[in-house]
Motif scaffolding. Structure first.
Motif, PDB file in Angstrom:
ATOM      1  N   GLY A 250       0.808  -1.212   0.000  1.00 36.12           N
ATOM      2  CA  GLY A 250       0.000   0.000   0.000  1.00 36.12           C
ATOM      3  C   GLY A 250       0.841   1.260   0.000  1.00 36.12           C
ATOM      4  N   LEU A 251       1.913   1.261   0.793  1.00 36.07           N
ATOM      5  CA  LEU A 251       2.778   2.437   0.839  1.00 36.07           C
ATOM      6  C   LEU A 251       3.537   2.637  -0.477  1.00 36.07           C
ATOM      7  CD1 LEU A 251       4.192   2.096   4.470  1.00 36.07           C
ATOM      8  CD2 LEU A 251       2.353   3.592   3.668  1.00 36.07           C
ATOM      9  N   LEU A 252       4.012   1.534  -1.057  1.00 36.62           N
ATOM     10  CA  LEU A 252       4.709   1.653  -2.340  1.00 36.62           C
ATOM     11  C   LEU A 252       3.760   2.124  -3.434  1.00 36.62           C
ATOM     12  CD1 LEU A 252       6.931  -1.568  -2.280  1.00 36.62           C
ATOM     13  CD2 LEU A 252       7.713   0.793  -2.112  1.00 36.62           C
ATOM     14  N   TRP A 253       2.550   1.623  -3.423  1.00 33.94           N
ATOM     15  CA  TRP A 253       1.570   2.062  -4.424  1.00 33.94           C
ATOM     16  C   TRP A 253       1.271   3.546  -4.284  1.00 33.94           C
ATOM     17  CZ3 TRP A 253      -4.309   1.838  -3.964  1.00 33.94           C
ATOM     18  CH2 TRP A 253      -4.911   2.115  -5.191  1.00 33.94           C
ATOM     19  N   LEU A 254       1.121   3.997  -3.040  1.00 41.58           N
ATOM     20  CA  LEU A 254       0.865   5.415  -2.801  1.00 41.58           C
ATOM     21  C   LEU A 254       2.035   6.273  -3.262  1.00 41.58           C
ATOM     22  CD1 LEU A 254      -0.835   7.687  -1.483  1.00 41.58           C
ATOM     23  CD2 LEU A 254       0.291   7.115   0.685  1.00 41.58           C
ATOM     24  N   TRP A 255       3.241   5.766  -3.099  1.00 42.52           N
ATOM     25  CA  TRP A 255       4.438   6.538  -3.428  1.00 42.52           C
ATOM     26  C   TRP A 255       4.722   6.556  -4.933  1.00 42.52           C
ATOM     27  CZ3 TRP A 255       9.996   4.431  -3.000  1.00 42.52           C
ATOM     28  CH2 TRP A 255      10.916   5.436  -3.289  1.00 42.52           C
TER      29      TRP A 255
ATOM     30  N   ILE B   9      -0.472  -3.496 -10.051  1.00 40.76           N
ATOM     31  CA  ILE B   9      -0.281  -4.859 -10.549  1.00 40.76           C
ATOM     32  C   ILE B   9       1.195  -5.239 -10.562  1.00 40.76           C
ATOM     33  CG2 ILE B   9      -0.506  -6.316 -12.589  1.00 40.76           C
ATOM     34  CD1 ILE B   9      -3.095  -4.866 -13.232  1.00 40.76           C
ATOM     35  N   LEU B  10       2.052  -4.346 -11.043  1.00 37.71           N
ATOM     36  CA  LEU B  10       3.480  -4.650 -11.095  1.00 37.71           C
ATOM     37  C   LEU B  10       4.063  -4.853  -9.699  1.00 37.71           C
ATOM     38  CD1 LEU B  10       4.679  -2.206 -13.903  1.00 37.71           C
ATOM     39  CD2 LEU B  10       4.325  -4.681 -14.060  1.00 37.71           C
ATOM     40  N   LEU B  11       3.687  -3.976  -8.777  1.00 40.20           N
ATOM     41  CA  LEU B  11       4.175  -4.130  -7.407  1.00 40.20           C
ATOM     42  C   LEU B  11       3.650  -5.412  -6.771  1.00 40.20           C
ATOM     43  CD1 LEU B  11       3.769  -0.451  -6.119  1.00 40.20           C
ATOM     44  CD2 LEU B  11       5.912  -1.641  -6.633  1.00 40.20           C
TER      45      LEU B  11
ATOM     46  N   LEU C 206       5.916  -8.462  -5.277  1.00 42.40           N
ATOM     47  CA  LEU C 206       5.796  -8.840  -3.874  1.00 42.40           C
ATOM     48  C   LEU C 206       5.299 -10.278  -3.740  1.00 42.40           C
ATOM     49  CD1 LEU C 206       6.248  -7.636  -1.111  1.00 42.40           C
ATOM     50  CD2 LEU C 206       3.876  -6.880  -1.072  1.00 42.40           C
ATOM     51  N   GLY C 207       4.443 -10.714  -4.666  1.00 39.69           N
ATOM     52  CA  GLY C 207       3.997 -12.102  -4.631  1.00 39.69           C
ATOM     53  C   GLY C 207       5.141 -13.071  -4.839  1.00 39.69           C
TER      54      GLY C 207
ATOM     55  N   TRP D  53      -1.333 -10.478  -6.850  1.00 41.39           N
ATOM     56  CA  TRP D  53      -0.460 -10.995  -5.787  1.00 41.39           C
ATOM     57  C   TRP D  53      -0.695 -12.480  -5.548  1.00 41.39           C
ATOM     58  CZ3 TRP D  53       0.167  -8.077  -0.455  1.00 41.39           C
ATOM     59  CH2 TRP D  53       1.151  -8.714   0.301  1.00 41.39           C
ATOM     60  N   PRO D  54      -1.934 -12.948  -5.324  1.00 41.09           N
ATOM     61  CA  PRO D  54      -2.123 -14.389  -5.116  1.00 41.09           C
ATOM     62  C   PRO D  54      -1.678 -15.231  -6.299  1.00 41.09           C
ATOM     63  CG  PRO D  54      -4.072 -13.175  -4.417  1.00 41.09           C
ATOM     64  CD  PRO D  54      -3.191 -12.197  -5.116  1.00 41.09           C
ATOM     65  N   ILE D  55      -1.952 -14.781  -7.522  1.00 43.18           N
ATOM     66  CA  ILE D  55      -1.569 -15.560  -8.693  1.00 43.18           C
ATOM     67  C   ILE D  55      -0.048 -15.679  -8.789  1.00 43.18           C
ATOM     68  CG2 ILE D  55      -1.556 -15.558 -11.205  1.00 43.18           C
ATOM     69  CD1 ILE D  55      -4.377 -14.385 -11.117  1.00 43.18           C
ATOM     70  N   ALA D  56       0.652 -14.565  -8.594  1.00 41.12           N
ATOM     71  CA  ALA D  56       2.111 -14.603  -8.652  1.00 41.12           C
ATOM     72  C   ALA D  56       2.685 -15.487  -7.547  1.00 41.12           C
ATOM     73  CB  ALA D  56       2.670 -13.186  -8.540  1.00 41.12           C
TER      74      ALA D  56
END
Length: 217
Positions: free
Chosen positions: A58-63, A95-97, A101-102, A176-179
């Motif tokens: 969440g923090l990376l997405w916000l940034w 999606i990329l993040l 992370l996944g 995330w779950p798929i990865a």
């Protein structure tokens, strides 16, 4: 007629149906029950740890998510750049993040317990989905004001301000779950424990009585 009962003082030891275990203790659980408990405990640990990792997403997405500039006049709020791609950039960044992370979470879970297991995989999947939802809601909560009208009034007419952070494609929550499932499956297939090869024993033929042994001895 019935057979006479044996007096209590003459009964063999260990046959008393009312006898309890020494000290009132209960029988110890079997190895299968202990293994199941360990599997469930590890699955819960993985699910909680992966869910908490959603804070980082969440923090990376916000940034890193691109901001969508808005501008308002005395009548309405408009996109400042109508041909810009910032509106879909938020989904792509999430999606990329989430994919990265996944993959990291799957590798960490594999190192945590190489033998895997259904419970562990279920914990990874549940934690990944909950972590995605947590990251989504955290990014929106910490991002720009969701009330566009209030934000426009606060900025003033002709002044650029940021649109609220949002996730238009809700299917991005499954990245995330798929990865995590794909990477964990690949690691198990490449580096997971292998079952030992079966040992084949060739049966020897009995020559029978009166027949010479084929070995010549």
């Amino acid at each position: 007629m019935t057979a006479p009962l044996t007096p209590p003082h003459e009964q063999p030891p260990g046959n008393d149906p009312w006898q309890t275990h020494a000290g009132g203790s209960h029988p110890e659980p079997s190895e299968g029950a202990l293994a199941m408990r360990k599997d469930l405990r590890d699955a819960v640990i993985v699910a909680v740890a992966v869910t908490v990792a959603g804070v980082a997403l969440g923090l990376l997405w916000l940034w890193l998510a691109p901001r969508v500039p808005l501008i308002a006049d005395d009548k309405a709020v408009f996109l400042k750049d109508t041909e810009g791609e910032e509106a879909i950039g938020g989904d792509g960044t999430f999606i990329l993040l989430a994919l990265g992370l996944g993959a990291l979470c799957a590798a960490a879970v594999f190192l945590f317990r190489r033998k895997g297991g259904i419970a562990l995989v279920a914990g990874l999947a549940i934690g990944s989905l909950l972590g995605s939802v947590l990251a989504w809601r955290l990014g929106i909560w910490l991002g720009p004001n969701q009330d566009v009208v209030a934000a426009a009034k606060a900025a003033g007419q002709g002044v650029t301000f940021d649109a609220p952070l949002k996730l238009d494609a809700k299917g991005a929550l499954l990245a995330w779950p798929i990865a995590a499932m794909a990477v964990h499956l690949g690691l198990m297939a490449l580096f997971g424990p292998r079952d030992p090869d079966p040992v084949w024993q060739v049966p020897t033929l009995d020559p029978g009585p009166g027949k010479p042994d084929s070995s010549g001895l």
